[in-house]
Structures are given as C-alpha cells and as structure tokens.
Design a protein around this motif. Structure first.
Motif, PDB file in Angstrom:
ATOM      1  N   GLN A 256      -0.907 -13.314   5.461  1.00  0.00           N
ATOM      2  CA  GLN A 256      -0.716 -13.015   3.724  1.00  0.00           C
ATOM      3  C   GLN A 256       0.256 -11.398   3.249  1.00  0.00           C
ATOM      4  O   GLN A 256      -0.443 -11.161   3.894  1.00  0.00           O
ATOM      5  CB  GLN A 256      -2.059 -13.139   3.221  1.00  0.00           C
ATOM      6  N   ARG A 257       1.106 -11.849   2.495  1.00  0.00           N
ATOM      7  CA  ARG A 257       1.923 -10.382   2.531  1.00  0.00           C
ATOM      8  C   ARG A 257       2.125 -10.523   1.029  1.00  0.00           C
ATOM      9  O   ARG A 257       1.890 -12.137  -0.446  1.00  0.00           O
ATOM     10  CB  ARG A 257       3.066 -10.292   2.598  1.00  0.00           C
ATOM     11  N   THR A 258       2.767  -9.801   0.226  1.00  0.00           N
ATOM     12  CA  THR A 258       2.750  -9.139  -0.924  1.00  0.00           C
ATOM     13  C   THR A 258       4.296  -9.670  -1.556  1.00  0.00           C
ATOM     14  O   THR A 258       5.347  -9.231  -0.296  1.00  0.00           O
ATOM     15  CB  THR A 258       2.726  -8.083  -1.331  1.00  0.00           C
ATOM     16  N   ASP A 259       4.185 -10.754  -2.315  1.00  0.00           N
ATOM     17  CA  ASP A 259       6.163 -11.283  -2.505  1.00  0.00           C
ATOM     18  C   ASP A 259       6.509 -10.701  -3.256  1.00  0.00           C
ATOM     19  O   ASP A 259       7.678 -10.064  -3.959  1.00  0.00           O
ATOM     20  CB  ASP A 259       5.711 -12.286  -2.694  1.00  0.00           C
TER      21      ASP A 259
ATOM     22  N   SER B 184       8.412  -2.622 -12.111  1.00  0.00           N
ATOM     23  CA  SER B 184       8.342  -3.096 -10.883  1.00  0.00           C
ATOM     24  C   SER B 184       8.891  -2.491  -9.602  1.00  0.00           C
ATOM     25  O   SER B 184       9.381  -1.395  -9.428  1.00  0.00           O
ATOM     26  CB  SER B 184       9.613  -4.309 -10.664  1.00  0.00           C
ATOM     27  N   LEU B 185       7.661  -2.708  -7.958  1.00  0.00           N
ATOM     28  CA  LEU B 185       8.182  -1.766  -6.882  1.00  0.00           C
ATOM     29  C   LEU B 185       8.334  -2.567  -6.560  1.00  0.00           C
ATOM     30  O   LEU B 185       7.468  -3.510  -5.781  1.00  0.00           O
ATOM     31  CB  LEU B 185       6.382  -1.435  -6.744  1.00  0.00           C
ATOM     32  N   PRO B 186       9.847  -2.186  -5.778  1.00  0.00           N
ATOM     33  CA  PRO B 186      10.136  -3.549  -4.615  1.00  0.00           C
ATOM     34  C   PRO B 186       9.523  -3.181  -3.303  1.00  0.00           C
ATOM     35  O   PRO B 186       9.293  -2.514  -3.294  1.00  0.00           O
ATOM     36  CB  PRO B 186      11.814  -2.881  -4.459  1.00  0.00           C
ATOM     37  N   ARG B 187       9.057  -5.015  -2.912  1.00  0.00           N
ATOM     38  CA  ARG B 187       8.392  -4.610  -1.341  1.00  0.00           C
ATOM     39  C   ARG B 187       9.002  -3.487  -0.731  1.00  0.00           C
ATOM     40  O   ARG B 187       8.395  -3.950   0.427  1.00  0.00           O
ATOM     41  CB  ARG B 187       8.043  -6.193  -1.468  1.00  0.00           C
TER      42      ARG B 187
ATOM     43  N   GLY C 114      -1.972   7.097   7.219  1.00  0.00           N
ATOM     44  CA  GLY C 114      -2.207   6.539   8.681  1.00  0.00           C
ATOM     45  C   GLY C 114      -1.406   4.999   9.241  1.00  0.00           C
ATOM     46  O   GLY C 114      -1.819   5.214  10.419  1.00  0.00           O
ATOM     47  N   ARG C 115      -0.826   5.735   8.610  1.00  0.00           N
ATOM     48  CA  ARG C 115       0.557   4.295   8.866  1.00  0.00           C
ATOM     49  C   ARG C 115       2.154   5.103   9.536  1.00  0.00           C
ATOM     50  O   ARG C 115       2.988   4.765   9.990  1.00  0.00           O
ATOM     51  CB  ARG C 115       0.534   2.933   8.859  1.00  0.00           C
ATOM     52  N   GLY C 116       2.502   5.889   8.430  1.00  0.00           N
ATOM     53  CA  GLY C 116       3.852   6.358   8.537  1.00  0.00           C
ATOM     54  C   GLY C 116       4.867   5.820   7.386  1.00  0.00           C
ATOM     55  O   GLY C 116       4.247   5.445   7.170  1.00  0.00           O
ATOM     56  N   ARG C 117       5.609   5.845   7.684  1.00  0.00           N
ATOM     57  CA  ARG C 117       7.371   5.713   6.751  1.00  0.00           C
ATOM     58  C   ARG C 117       6.614   3.743   7.447  1.00  0.00           C
ATOM     59  O   ARG C 117       6.997   3.606   8.400  1.00  0.00           O
ATOM     60  CB  ARG C 117       8.369   6.505   7.287  1.00  0.00           C
ATOM     61  N   ASP C 118       6.705   3.085   6.222  1.00  0.00           N
ATOM     62  CA  ASP C 118       7.021   1.841   6.448  1.00  0.00           C
ATOM     63  C   ASP C 118       7.393   0.884   5.383  1.00  0.00           C
ATOM     64  O   ASP C 118       7.361   1.882   3.563  1.00  0.00           O
ATOM     65  CB  ASP C 118       6.512   0.751   7.061  1.00  0.00           C
ATOM     66  N   LYS C 119       8.073   0.312   5.143  1.00  0.00           N
ATOM     67  CA  LYS C 119       8.181  -0.824   3.826  1.00  0.00           C
ATOM     68  C   LYS C 119       6.602  -1.371   3.077  1.00  0.00           C
ATOM     69  O   LYS C 119       5.519  -1.781   3.611  1.00  0.00           O
ATOM     70  CB  LYS C 119       8.337  -2.027   3.640  1.00  0.00           C
ATOM     71  N   LEU C 120       7.021  -1.104   2.046  1.00  0.00           N
ATOM     72  CA  LEU C 120       5.979  -1.156   0.414  1.00  0.00           C
ATOM     73  C   LEU C 120       4.805  -2.703   1.095  1.00  0.00           C
ATOM     74  O   LEU C 120       3.417  -1.709   0.949  1.00  0.00           O
ATOM     75  CB  LEU C 120       6.027  -0.740   0.065  1.00  0.00           C
ATOM     76  N   ASN C 121       5.420  -3.555   0.883  1.00  0.00           N
ATOM     77  CA  ASN C 121       5.126  -4.747   1.469  1.00  0.00           C
ATOM     78  C   ASN C 121       4.220  -4.679   2.439  1.00  0.00           C
ATOM     79  O   ASN C 121       2.639  -5.323   2.975  1.00  0.00           O
ATOM     80  CB  ASN C 121       5.235  -6.330   1.361  1.00  0.00           C
ATOM     81  N   SER C 122       3.974  -3.823   4.175  1.00  0.00           N
ATOM     82  CA  SER C 122       3.622  -3.825   5.085  1.00  0.00           C
ATOM     83  C   SER C 122       1.684  -3.362   4.683  1.00  0.00           C
ATOM     84  O   SER C 122       1.152  -3.439   6.091  1.00  0.00           O
ATOM     85  CB  SER C 122       4.445  -2.705   6.136  1.00  0.00           C
ATOM     86  N   ALA C 123       2.067  -2.659   3.479  1.00  0.00           N
ATOM     87  CA  ALA C 123       0.585  -1.639   3.128  1.00  0.00           C
ATOM     88  C   ALA C 123      -0.786  -2.824   2.811  1.00  0.00           C
ATOM     89  O   ALA C 123      -1.572  -2.580   3.832  1.00  0.00           O
ATOM     90  CB  ALA C 123       0.560  -0.717   2.142  1.00  0.00           C
ATOM     91  N   TYR C 124      -0.049  -3.821   2.739  1.00  0.00           N
ATOM     92  CA  TYR C 124      -1.164  -5.168   2.272  1.00  0.00           C
ATOM     93  C   TYR C 124      -0.853  -6.137   3.259  1.00  0.00           C
ATOM     94  O   TYR C 124      -2.540  -6.513   3.587  1.00  0.00           O
ATOM     95  CB  TYR C 124      -0.198  -5.677   1.167  1.00  0.00           C
ATOM     96  N   ALA C 125      -0.130  -6.011   4.830  1.00  0.00           N
ATOM     97  CA  ALA C 125       0.070  -6.658   5.332  1.00  0.00           C
ATOM     98  C   ALA C 125      -1.727  -6.315   6.493  1.00  0.00           C
ATOM     99  O   ALA C 125      -1.783  -7.083   7.382  1.00  0.00           O
ATOM    100  CB  ALA C 125       0.663  -6.879   6.408  1.00  0.00           C
ATOM    101  N   PHE C 126      -1.491  -4.448   6.942  1.00  0.00           N
ATOM    102  CA  PHE C 126      -2.367  -3.576   7.986  1.00  0.00           C
ATOM    103  C   PHE C 126      -3.166  -4.226   6.948  1.00  0.00           C
ATOM    104  O   PHE C 126      -4.179  -3.916   7.663  1.00  0.00           O
ATOM    105  CB  PHE C 126      -1.550  -2.316   7.570  1.00  0.00           C
ATOM    106  N   GLY C 127      -4.263  -3.138   5.573  1.00  0.00           N
ATOM    107  CA  GLY C 127      -5.391  -3.197   5.033  1.00  0.00           C
ATOM    108  C   GLY C 127      -5.682  -3.826   4.225  1.00  0.00           C
ATOM    109  O   GLY C 127      -6.383  -3.599   2.618  1.00  0.00           O
ATOM    110  N   GLY C 128      -5.101  -4.873   3.304  1.00  0.00           N
ATOM    111  CA  GLY C 128      -5.387  -5.656   2.789  1.00  0.00           C
ATOM    112  C   GLY C 128      -5.467  -5.343   1.057  1.00  0.00           C
ATOM    113  O   GLY C 128      -4.378  -3.832   1.017  1.00  0.00           O
TER     114      GLY C 128
END
Length: 381
Positions: A145-148, A166-169, A177-191
C-alpha cells in the motif's frame, strides 16, 4: 208532457262513447311513474330501530384546521427530523474507523498553531476490490500500500477561506530514520504514523487530523452522490487508468473519477497536472455531498454516510462532528495550490521533485500563522 207553467228540467249530457274508466282501487298509487302493486296503504319508512325514520338534518359547513393544529403538525415534523438527524449522527460516529497512534506526540514535534490542519491521503490500496473490479478499474495487482495523493488542508479560525495544498508524492524530502527519499516512501516504510511525522517535519505545520481513503471507497462515495460534475479541460485517453473522456463539462461516475485523478496524461508536467485534477475533484465531490439535494434526501444521504464511513480511516481523535467541519470547509471554495517546486534531486529511490525553498517556506509560514497565503506563492503553484 209537463204542465204549462211548470219549471223546465235539463237532462244530463250524454257520455262519450267508448270503454268506461274503472274507478281506482283503494290504496293504489304511483311510484316513479309506475303503478304500485297491491291495494294496501303505503307505509312510512322505518329506521333500523324500528321507529319512523327521522329526516336527516342539513350538513353544516366543514370545519377548518386551526392555526394551532398546523403549528403542532409542523413542530412534530421538525422534532421527527431532529431525532432522525441525531440518530444518523451517532450512527455515523460509531462506524468511523480510527487509526491508533497516527498523531502521537514525539520529541521535536511542531507546536500547535491557530486554525485546524488536516492531512488528507489517497492510498492505492486495493482492499475491498474483487479481481473483476480491479480489471474494470485498471488498478492492477500491486502488492502493499502506497500513497497516491497527499494534501494539506488548513481551516483558519477567522473568516478567511481555507487553503488546500497538494504535496507531490515524488517530492524530495527527509524521512525520519531513512534520510532523503520521495515523500510517498514514508508511507511505504512506516504507514500513516511515519507519513504524518515526515510532513510535520518538512513543513513545520502541526497536523490536527488525519484522513485516508482507498480506491474502493473512492468509487463508492462518488457513486453514492450520483456522480460528480467536472470540467475536463482536455480530452483524455489513458488505457492504463481505464479512462477515455471528451473535453468539456460532464458528470463522471466513480470509476471514471478514479481514472481522472490517477492519470498522468496531459500537460508538460504530468505530475503537476495530476495534483491539479486531484484538488479539482476533491472540491467538487465535497460540494456535491454537502448540497441540500443530497443531505436532505434520505435515499442519497444514508448511502453516502454508509459509503463514507466504510471508505475512510481517520485518527482516533476524529469523530463525526469533526468530519462535518471538514465537509463544510471544503464546501467553502478553498484556495487551492501546490507546493512551489523547481528542478529535481537525486534521492534513494530515484529522481524526485525539489521544492522551491523560499516560496515553500512562505507558504507554510502563512499556514502556521493562520494568515492568507501570499498571492505570488499561490500563483506559483
């Protein structure tokens, strides 16, 4: 021959020739033009009790309904509506699904600010969709599950219009705890919990409420309100999103609306255009849901309430009354924009959208201070 001087007597006139008329029989009479049979006298009408029937008294004028009676009827109807409304309110509140811990306190969390801030999330969850529905809606079989889509809604304390950002995904952002990444990765890592914390750290805006909706719920809500009218600015043909639309204003069904907010077709910057369509659609569906024609009609209001409560997940502190305030804010023609950005940045999961730091700070500082967003920042978005 009579004697002379005797009075003269006249003889009776001769009767005309023909049959002689028989004298009427005793007790005979005529009823409605026909001769009554028998020779007994006509008896008076009798009542059911056996006595002579008394003539009916003439009918008096109709009684008019008094003003007091009309007021009583109206009052009773209003009480009935009130009881039904209160019952529906508690029914909706009992059906809301709360996510525990999504907005828990943590060290370094931004302080509470004036106004109310919502994080609105559309996920690509296929939960509740059958294989046939996934095929029809062209959602694919993606696992997990990811953020669309993600939006930040600020409802001011005063009379200013709400602001929907709007916050582009694919935004380049620092995930705790994960460093620089795409915003929608935050949901994939920790909901939801990690996503909310990531947004708060990146924007400095304290989030008061969280709401999430998946693909299945999205379709059900649109269909429950009878479709949503959207002005499609350019014709769209996207088989990947299961969408084919002509240009112009038209009413979209649930499946069409889902394809409309998911498609990456159109515009020089597909993701930028996508966020615009998402904000356009969200405003349209909330306005339709909050319209009197939907809310006052039990045949649409009850299915809408059932679909909405089945479709959304909220933080454990959000109830029906808070959801109502969200609907009213979205129906108040909010100012809509996207986080200003420019250029790209290489992050862990690939190329990401880099925010314009100066304009993004001006945007989020205005929200924190409960002030209107500067016009040049809105126009940039």
């Amino acid at each position: 021959m009579p004697g002379a001087g005797a009075p003269t007597q006249k003889l009776p006139a001769a009767a005309p020739e023909g049959p002689a008329e028989a004298p009427p029989r005793r007790g005979s009479s005529r009823v409605y033009g026909r001769e009554r049979a028998g020779d007994s006298p006509v008896r008076p009408l009798r009542s059911r009790s056996g006595g002579p029937a008394e003539p009916r008294p003439p009918k008096g004028p109709r009684k008019k309904i008094s003003g007091k009676a009309i007021l009583s009827i109206i009052a009773g109807f209003l009480v009935l509506l009130l009881v039904a409304g209160v019952g529906l309110f508690f029914w909706v509140d009992s059906r809301l699904t709360g996510i525990d811990g999504v907005l828990d306190e943590y060290e370094g969390r931004p302080a509470d600010t004036p106004g109310t801030n919502w994080l609105l999330v559309g996920s690509d969850s296929r939960k509740g969709l059958t294989a046939a529905q996934r095929k029809k809606l062209a959602t694919g079989r993606a696992a997990g599950q990811r953020t669309d889509s993600m939006m930040l809604l600020h409802i001011p304390e005063g009379s200013d219009a709400p602001t929907l950002v709007s916050l582009p995904r694919d935004s380049a952002i620092t995930i705790p705890g994960r460093g620089r990444d795409k915003l929608n990765s935050a949901y994939a890592f920790g909901g939801p919990k990690l996503l909310a914390r990531t947004v708060e750290n990146a924007t400095g805006v304290h989030i008061d409420h969280y709401m999430e909706i998946g693909f299945a719920g999205f379709v059900d809500i649109v269909d429950a309100v009878g479709g949503v009218e959207i002005n499609v600015r350019a014709a769209v043909n996207d088989p990947k999103a299961g969408l084919k639309l002509k240009k112009g204003t038209q009413v979209l069904t649930g499946s069409q609306a889902l394809g409309y907010v998911r498609t990456r077709k159109g515009g020089a910057l597909p993701d930028f255009e996508r966020t615009k369509r998402q904000r356009q659609f969200l405003s349209a569906v909330v306005k339709k849901a909050a319209s009197p024609g939907v809310l006052l009609n039990p045949f649409t209001a009850i299915p809408l309430a059932a679909s909405a409560t089945d479709a959304v997940e909220v933080d454990s502190g959000t109830g029906a009354f808070t959801m109502l305030s969200l609907g009213l804010a979205m129906g108040d023609s909010p100012v809509t924009t996207v986080v200003p950005f420019g250029g790209t940045e290489r992050v862990a999961s690939g190329d990401a959208v880099k925010w314009d730091r100066t304009k993004a700070l001006a945007l989020f500082n205005a929200l924190k201070e409960d002030k209107p967003v500067p016009k040049d920042v809105v126009d940039a978005g």
